[in-house]
Each structure stands twice: as structure tokens, then as C-alpha cells.
Design a protein around this motif. Structure first.
Motif, PDB file in Angstrom:
ATOM      1  N   THR A  40       1.129  -8.291  90.266  1.00 29.45           N
ATOM      2  CA  THR A  40       0.430  -6.995  90.072  1.00 29.45           C
ATOM      3  C   THR A  40      -0.399  -6.509  91.206  1.00 29.45           C
ATOM      4  O   THR A  40      -1.177  -7.199  92.282  1.00 29.45           O
ATOM      5  CB  THR A  40      -0.625  -7.752  89.285  1.00 29.45           C
ATOM      6  N   SER A  41      -0.104  -5.122  91.315  1.00 30.37           N
ATOM      7  CA  SER A  41      -0.822  -4.377  92.604  1.00 30.37           C
ATOM      8  C   SER A  41      -0.388  -2.773  92.336  1.00 30.37           C
ATOM      9  O   SER A  41       0.516  -2.585  91.461  1.00 30.37           O
ATOM     10  CB  SER A  41      -0.577  -4.776  93.747  1.00 30.37           C
ATOM     11  N   GLY A  42      -1.366  -1.801  92.503  1.00 30.82           N
ATOM     12  CA  GLY A  42      -1.169  -0.660  92.492  1.00 30.82           C
ATOM     13  C   GLY A  42      -0.916  -0.114  91.124  1.00 30.82           C
ATOM     14  O   GLY A  42      -0.198   1.014  90.929  1.00 30.82           O
ATOM     15  N   GLY A  43      -1.438  -1.014  90.265  1.00 19.96           N
ATOM     16  CA  GLY A  43      -1.504  -0.154  88.718  1.00 19.96           C
ATOM     17  C   GLY A  43      -0.109  -0.921  87.938  1.00 19.96           C
ATOM     18  O   GLY A  43      -0.073  -0.773  86.860  1.00 19.96           O
ATOM     19  N   GLN A  44       0.712  -1.417  88.693  1.00 23.04           N
ATOM     20  CA  GLN A  44       2.185  -1.849  88.190  1.00 23.04           C
ATOM     21  C   GLN A  44       1.638  -3.401  87.689  1.00 23.04           C
ATOM     22  O   GLN A  44       0.990  -4.020  88.733  1.00 23.04           O
ATOM     23  CB  GLN A  44       3.264  -1.740  89.064  1.00 23.04           C
ATOM     24  N   ILE A  45       2.037  -4.102  86.833  1.00 23.68           N
ATOM     25  CA  ILE A  45       1.926  -5.249  86.353  1.00 23.68           C
ATOM     26  C   ILE A  45       2.989  -6.258  86.875  1.00 23.68           C
ATOM     27  O   ILE A  45       4.192  -5.866  87.099  1.00 23.68           O
ATOM     28  CB  ILE A  45       1.542  -5.574  84.925  1.00 23.68           C
ATOM     29  N   PHE A  46       2.893  -7.699  86.660  1.00 20.87           N
ATOM     30  CA  PHE A  46       3.661  -8.785  87.431  1.00 20.87           C
ATOM     31  C   PHE A  46       4.738  -8.852  86.911  1.00 20.87           C
ATOM     32  O   PHE A  46       5.085  -8.661  85.630  1.00 20.87           O
ATOM     33  CB  PHE A  46       2.755  -9.787  87.751  1.00 20.87           C
ATOM     34  N   ASP A  47       5.883  -9.479  87.422  1.00 21.33           N
ATOM     35  CA  ASP A  47       7.079  -9.764  86.886  1.00 21.33           C
ATOM     36  C   ASP A  47       6.976 -11.388  86.203  1.00 21.33           C
ATOM     37  O   ASP A  47       5.943 -12.093  86.644  1.00 21.33           O
ATOM     38  CB  ASP A  47       8.199 -10.207  87.974  1.00 21.33           C
ATOM     39  N   THR A 122      -3.555  13.142  90.195  1.00 16.76           N
ATOM     40  CA  THR A 122      -3.696  11.821  89.765  1.00 16.76           C
ATOM     41  C   THR A 122      -4.505  10.899  90.411  1.00 16.76           C
ATOM     42  O   THR A 122      -4.248  10.695  91.658  1.00 16.76           O
ATOM     43  CB  THR A 122      -2.385  11.139  89.667  1.00 16.76           C
ATOM     44  N   VAL A 123      -5.738  10.541  89.854  1.00 19.65           N
ATOM     45  CA  VAL A 123      -6.635   9.688  90.653  1.00 19.65           C
ATOM     46  C   VAL A 123      -6.351   8.100  90.213  1.00 19.65           C
ATOM     47  O   VAL A 123      -6.680   7.201  90.926  1.00 19.65           O
ATOM     48  CB  VAL A 123      -7.997  10.181  90.414  1.00 19.65           C
ATOM     49  N   SER A 124      -5.791   7.765  89.099  1.00 20.57           N
ATOM     50  CA  SER A 124      -5.290   6.425  88.712  1.00 20.57           C
ATOM     51  C   SER A 124      -4.295   6.284  87.694  1.00 20.57           C
ATOM     52  O   SER A 124      -4.018   7.118  86.881  1.00 20.57           O
ATOM     53  CB  SER A 124      -6.714   5.716  88.354  1.00 20.57           C
ATOM     54  N   PHE A 125      -3.789   5.145  87.909  1.00 21.12           N
ATOM     55  CA  PHE A 125      -2.944   4.894  87.111  1.00 21.12           C
ATOM     56  C   PHE A 125      -2.878   3.515  86.414  1.00 21.12           C
ATOM     57  O   PHE A 125      -3.339   2.560  86.898  1.00 21.12           O
ATOM     58  CB  PHE A 125      -1.249   4.693  87.933  1.00 21.12           C
ATOM     59  N   HIS A 126      -2.548   3.371  85.011  1.00 19.86           N
ATOM     60  CA  HIS A 126      -2.672   2.314  84.424  1.00 19.86           C
ATOM     61  C   HIS A 126      -1.382   1.673  83.691  1.00 19.86           C
ATOM     62  O   HIS A 126      -1.024   2.655  82.955  1.00 19.86           O
ATOM     63  CB  HIS A 126      -4.096   2.181  83.379  1.00 19.86           C
ATOM     64  N   MET A 127      -0.903   0.426  83.718  1.00 24.38           N
ATOM     65  CA  MET A 127       0.193   0.162  82.822  1.00 24.38           C
ATOM     66  C   MET A 127      -0.370  -1.044  82.039  1.00 24.38           C
ATOM     67  O   MET A 127      -0.721  -1.976  82.500  1.00 24.38           O
ATOM     68  CB  MET A 127       1.228  -0.403  83.783  1.00 24.38           C
ATOM     69  N   ALA A 128      -0.024  -0.786  80.621  1.00 24.58           N
ATOM     70  CA  ALA A 128      -0.095  -1.993  79.615  1.00 24.58           C
ATOM     71  C   ALA A 128       0.933  -2.400  79.156  1.00 24.58           C
ATOM     72  O   ALA A 128       2.042  -1.764  79.473  1.00 24.58           O
ATOM     73  CB  ALA A 128      -1.254  -1.209  78.453  1.00 24.58           C
ATOM     74  N   ASP A 129       1.012  -3.304  78.114  1.00 20.34           N
ATOM     75  CA  ASP A 129       2.169  -3.725  77.678  1.00 20.34           C
ATOM     76  C   ASP A 129       2.862  -2.669  76.726  1.00 20.34           C
ATOM     77  O   ASP A 129       4.165  -2.778  76.697  1.00 20.34           O
ATOM     78  CB  ASP A 129       1.979  -5.056  76.902  1.00 20.34           C
ATOM     79  N   ASP A 130       2.169  -1.744  76.298  1.00 17.66           N
ATOM     80  CA  ASP A 130       2.813  -0.913  75.339  1.00 17.66           C
ATOM     81  C   ASP A 130       2.784   0.712  75.595  1.00 17.66           C
ATOM     82  O   ASP A 130       3.722   1.435  75.014  1.00 17.66           O
ATOM     83  CB  ASP A 130       2.111  -1.098  73.638  1.00 17.66           C
ATOM     84  N   TYR A 131       1.888   0.845  76.643  1.00 18.88           N
ATOM     85  CA  TYR A 131       1.798   2.308  77.120  1.00 18.88           C
ATOM     86  C   TYR A 131       1.234   2.216  78.617  1.00 18.88           C
ATOM     87  O   TYR A 131       0.731   1.278  79.071  1.00 18.88           O
ATOM     88  CB  TYR A 131       1.125   3.224  76.236  1.00 18.88           C
ATOM     89  N   CYS A 132       1.225   3.312  79.089  1.00 14.47           N
ATOM     90  CA  CYS A 132       0.791   3.634  80.418  1.00 14.47           C
ATOM     91  C   CYS A 132      -0.002   4.903  80.381  1.00 14.47           C
ATOM     92  O   CYS A 132      -0.111   5.765  79.532  1.00 14.47           O
ATOM     93  CB  CYS A 132       1.748   3.850  81.556  1.00 14.47           C
ATOM     94  N   SER A 133      -1.047   5.214  81.426  1.00 12.69           N
ATOM     95  CA  SER A 133      -1.755   6.316  81.476  1.00 12.69           C
ATOM     96  C   SER A 133      -1.867   6.657  83.025  1.00 12.69           C
ATOM     97  O   SER A 133      -1.981   5.804  83.823  1.00 12.69           O
ATOM     98  CB  SER A 133      -2.991   5.985  80.671  1.00 12.69           C
ATOM     99  N   ILE A 134      -2.152   7.897  83.134  1.00 13.77           N
ATOM    100  CA  ILE A 134      -2.799   8.601  84.361  1.00 13.77           C
ATOM    101  C   ILE A 134      -3.861   9.160  84.157  1.00 13.77           C
ATOM    102  O   ILE A 134      -4.155   9.716  83.114  1.00 13.77           O
ATOM    103  CB  ILE A 134      -1.786   9.437  85.022  1.00 13.77           C
ATOM    104  N   ILE A 230      -4.006  10.866  80.245  1.00 13.34           N
ATOM    105  CA  ILE A 230      -2.719  11.295  79.676  1.00 13.34           C
ATOM    106  C   ILE A 230      -2.096  10.005  79.647  1.00 13.34           C
ATOM    107  O   ILE A 230      -1.762   9.230  80.305  1.00 13.34           O
ATOM    108  CB  ILE A 230      -1.872  12.074  80.233  1.00 13.34           C
ATOM    109  N   GLU A 231      -1.896   9.377  78.164  1.00  8.40           N
ATOM    110  CA  GLU A 231      -0.934   8.189  77.690  1.00  8.40           C
ATOM    111  C   GLU A 231       0.467   8.791  77.798  1.00  8.40           C
ATOM    112  O   GLU A 231       0.876   9.910  77.247  1.00  8.40           O
ATOM    113  CB  GLU A 231      -1.164   7.624  76.694  1.00  8.40           C
ATOM    114  N   PHE A 232       1.469   7.771  78.382  1.00  6.85           N
ATOM    115  CA  PHE A 232       2.653   8.387  78.402  1.00  6.85           C
ATOM    116  C   PHE A 232       3.494   6.832  78.201  1.00  6.85           C
ATOM    117  O   PHE A 232       3.356   5.987  78.481  1.00  6.85           O
ATOM    118  CB  PHE A 232       3.186   9.266  79.710  1.00  6.85           C
ATOM    119  N   VAL A 233       4.839   7.115  77.732  1.00  2.00           N
ATOM    120  CA  VAL A 233       5.814   6.095  77.840  1.00  2.00           C
ATOM    121  C   VAL A 233       7.383   6.824  78.467  1.00  2.00           C
ATOM    122  O   VAL A 233       7.456   7.850  78.104  1.00  2.00           O
ATOM    123  CB  VAL A 233       6.084   5.669  76.327  1.00  2.00           C
TER     124      VAL A 233
END
Ligand SMILES: [Zn+2]
Length: 405
Positions: A40-47, A122-134, A230-233
Motif C-alpha cells: 500500500t502506498s500512493g493511494g493504491q492498496i496492496f496485493d 488533483t490533491v489526493s487519491f483514495h482507493m477503496a474496495d468498491d470505488y475510488c475518488s480524487i 469525485i468518485e469514479f470506477v
């Protein structure tokens, strides 16, 4: 430092490595000399995935970037002895990695589209299990800005542009005109180059061609402290989300026997009907209460200058009891009212005409103490709810005695 294989090939799902260290404390973990697992880093989650060591298969549940530059693979179960230098084989969950690459690469394209078209960063990026957002750094965001950025992002995806990885030093990076300069003080920067569209420094995993992102779908847009979120998929998530949306809409349209695009209009119409019916019902209840109060009063003889109305109903809620009590005590100035209902919720309402000398709030408190209920009110009207209808009648009898003194 762990040699990060994903830096050079994001599609490497299977690799060989040697054990550098095992940890057998509270959370068992394995550190290898090289790894394709993304931490996990830079907003992307681990394998996630597995590590095979001899006959044993270890399940990797989380991967973390340690401060010393090593990649730590947390394991589901403790490992038996595994000396440093033991050869192992790692396999990452390919479907999960592909999904992450689609979301993360989609974010590069989307963020670049907002900069290109509207100069929104874009000031931040978030990745969740079902959606992402910037999060975009802007006080305002229009529907047209959203629509055009989504359209451009999908065009870049359809054009299937190459996505290249380059390593450059800081000085060179400064001349490239990167969309995003990282906060790191590392000498070597990893540049993700979406052909003639976007250059940014990033350590994540990306697709090789923009077509592998599939598509991008913007969803919820909301104001947040630092701008707009903004949420996106992207990719398969976008397809799964669109499928779920369609199913929801189809089910809703079925309730109205309408086409899905007519659902908002049908829903508005139904809500208007509900509001009108609610008003009509309130008016009818009001008129009914007045008529019932008049009838009850007519059949209640006066005694010692007062008229005491005592009734127990079934199927009346508290509001209906209160309404009736109010109508009764306003029809004449010498009325005392003791009303109860056995269902849907056993309830009691006491009231008196203005100017009468009793304290209905105090009487309600006494009655509730007998019935194990909760309630209270003012001198002229009080209400209470009780757990069961048993004992309601004898409690009303006791209250009657108090008022008859
Ligand atoms: Zn990236």
C-alpha cells in the motif's frame, strides 16, 4: 531494500525469490530479496496472493512498505522454520492486481483530463474496495466540467495510447513538466508516461496501454473541505457498477410499471399523491375527532359540576387519543378526560378543560408508576406509554377515584 519487480513489469504475477527474514512475532511476516507484491502506498492498496516454500503454501493477507525500504508480506498463519536464502515462489492474485491497475491508471488519465480541460489539479487519491475518488483543488465544479473530463478520459482510453515507465534523475524530472512532482527526496524518479497526454512521477502499478483501463465512469460528486471529491470506477468495476445501477433502476421501475427513464417523474407523482392524501387524512381525523368528542360529551352526564369522560379503545395511536382529548376539553370548560388504548401500543392520555383544578401531569406520573410505563405532561394534558395493556382498566379506575375526591 527489496528489489521491486512491479517497478518494471506490472503484469508479472509469478516470481521467484529468496527469503531475507521471517518474523514469528504477533503478526507473522516474510521479507524477500525481491518481490512483485505491491505494498500500500500512493493511494493504491496492496496485493494479496501466496508464497510457496517447499511443500508449504503461505497466504499473503497484507503487504506493507517498511521505512527501511523493504516490502513486508504479512501472512495468514505462522511460518515454521524458513532459513534466510530459502528459495520461494510468489504468486499474486491477478484479478485483484488487474482491478487495481485499472483504477489507478484510470486515475492518472482522469486527473490529467481535469488539468488539460479545466486546469483543475488533483490533491489526493483514495482507493477503496468498491470505488475510488480524487479530490480536486477548486472552489467550484460544474456539471459541464465533469461531463467533458469524463468524455476526454474515455477518449484517451479508446485511443489505446502506450503507457511507458522511465527512470530519470530529479534535475531531468524538473524539466519534463510533470503533472505531479513527488514529495520524496529520492534521486531517481519513476515517471509514468501516457503518450502525449500525461507525465507524472509514481511508484504504483499501471497498465501498458490505456485500452486496458477499459472505461471510466464518474459517480458521486461532493463538496469537501479542500475542494470537490469525485468518485469514479474504471474497467470491470465500472461494468459491475453500471449493471448494479441498472438492476436497481429496473426493480424500481417495476414498482411503478414504468420505463426506467420515467422513474423520477413517477416517483415525484407518487410523493405528491402521498402528501395530498396525508393532508386529507389529517383533515378527516380532525373532523372525526370533533364529531366523536361531541357525541361522547352528549352521553356524559354532569356530576358535581363536571363531566368525566372515561374510555378505553383498541387500535388507536397516541396522536389520535391526544386529538380526541383536545377536542373534548375545548368543547366545554368543565370536562375531565381519561382515555386509554390497548393497541397498537398501549397508551394513556389524561386531560382537563382550561381552568379546572387538577394536575394531569402529576396524575400521569402516579399512573405510570403503577403500570411501569413512561410519561408526563402539563397540568392540563399528559400522555404515557405502557409495556402491556394488562392493568389499564384498574389504573383508570384509580385515577377516576383521585378526580372524584
Ligand atoms: Zn500511478
Amino acid at each position: 531494500m527489496t528489489d521491486r519487480l512491479y517497478y518494471h513489469d506490472s503484469f508479472l504475477y509469478d516470481f521467484e525469490a529468496e527469503v531475507a527474514e521471517i518474523r514469528t512475532d504477533a503478526r507473522p511476516a516474510l521479507i524477500l530479496n525481491r518481490s512483485a507484491f505491491y505494498p500500500t502506498s500512493g493511494g493504491q492498496i496492496f496485493d494479496t496472493g501466496t508464497i510457496e516454500a517447499g511443500a508449504e503454501t503461505l497466504r499473503v493477507t497484507e503487504v506493507v512498505d517498511a521505512e527501511d525500504g523493504r516490502v513486508v508480506h504479512y501472512l495468514e498463519a505462522p511460518v515454521k522454520d524458513l532459513p534466510p536464502g530459502t528459495r520461494v515462489r510468489g504468486q499474486i492474485d491477478a484479478a485483484r492486481r488487474r482491478d487495481h491497475m485499472q483504477q489507478h491508471s484510470g486515475q492518472h488519465v482522469l486527473s490529467a483530463a481535469f488539468v488539460r480541460l479545466h486546469n483543475l489539479h488533483t490533491v489526493s487519491f483514495h482507493m477503496a474496495d468498491d470505488y475510488c475518488s480524487i479530490d480536486l483543488d477548486t472552489p467550484t465544479l460544474t456539471k459541464d466540467q465533469i461531463d467533458t473530463a469524463e468524455r476526454l478520459a474515455n477518449e484517451i482510453i479508446l485511443e489505446n495510447r502506450p503507457v511507458d515507465i522511465r527512470f530519470v534523475n530529479r534535475e531531468e524530472a524538473g524539466k519534463l513538466g510533470l503533472r505531479k512532482l513527488p514529495a520524496t527526496d529520492r534521486d531517481q524518479l519513476r515517471i509514468i508516461d501516457i503518450h502525449e497526454f500525461d507525465l507524472s512521477a509514481c511508484g504504483g502499478t499501471h497498465v501498458n496501454q490505456t485500452g486496458q483501463i477499459g472505461c471510466i465512469l464518474l459517480r458521486k460528486v461532493e463538496r469537501v473541505r479542500q475542494g470537490w471529491r469525485i468518485e469514479f470506477v474504471a474497467g470491470q468495476r465500472a461494468v459491475a457498477t453500471a449493471r448494479r445501477d441498472f438492476t436497481t433502476l429496473t426493480d424500481t421501475a417495476g414498482l411503478f410499471s414504468a420505463h426506467i427513464y420515467d422513474v423520477p417523474q413517477q416517483a415525484r407523482k407518487s410523493l405528491d399523491e402521498v402528501r395530498t392524501l396525508r393532508k386529507q387524512r389529517e383533515q378527516a381525523q380532525e373532523e372525526l375527532a370533533v364529531a366523536q368528542a361531541a357525541a361522547l360529551l352528549a352521553e356524559t352526564p354532569e356530576s358535581n359540576g363536571r363531566r368525566l369522560v372515561i374510555r378505553t379503545f383498541s387500535e388507536r395511536d397516541m396522536n389520535s387519543l391526544k386529538l380526541l382529548a383536545q377536542k373534548l376539553t375545548r368543547l366545554a370548560n368543565n370536562v375531565l378526560v381519561l382515555l386509554a388504548s390497548t393497541s397498537p401500543q398501549p397508551s394513556v392520555v389524561f386531560a382537563q378543560s382550561a381552568g379546572q383544578p387538577f394536575d394531569m401531569g402529576a396524575l400521569m406520573k402516579q399512573t405510570m408508576a403503577i403500570l411501569n410505563g413512561r410519561g408526563g405532561g402539563s397540568k392540563d394534558i399528559a400522555q404515557g406509554g405502557v409495556p402491556t395493556a394488562d392493568g389499564l382498566q384498574s389504573a383508570l379506575d384509580a385515577a377516576t377515584k383521585t378526580l372524584s375526591v
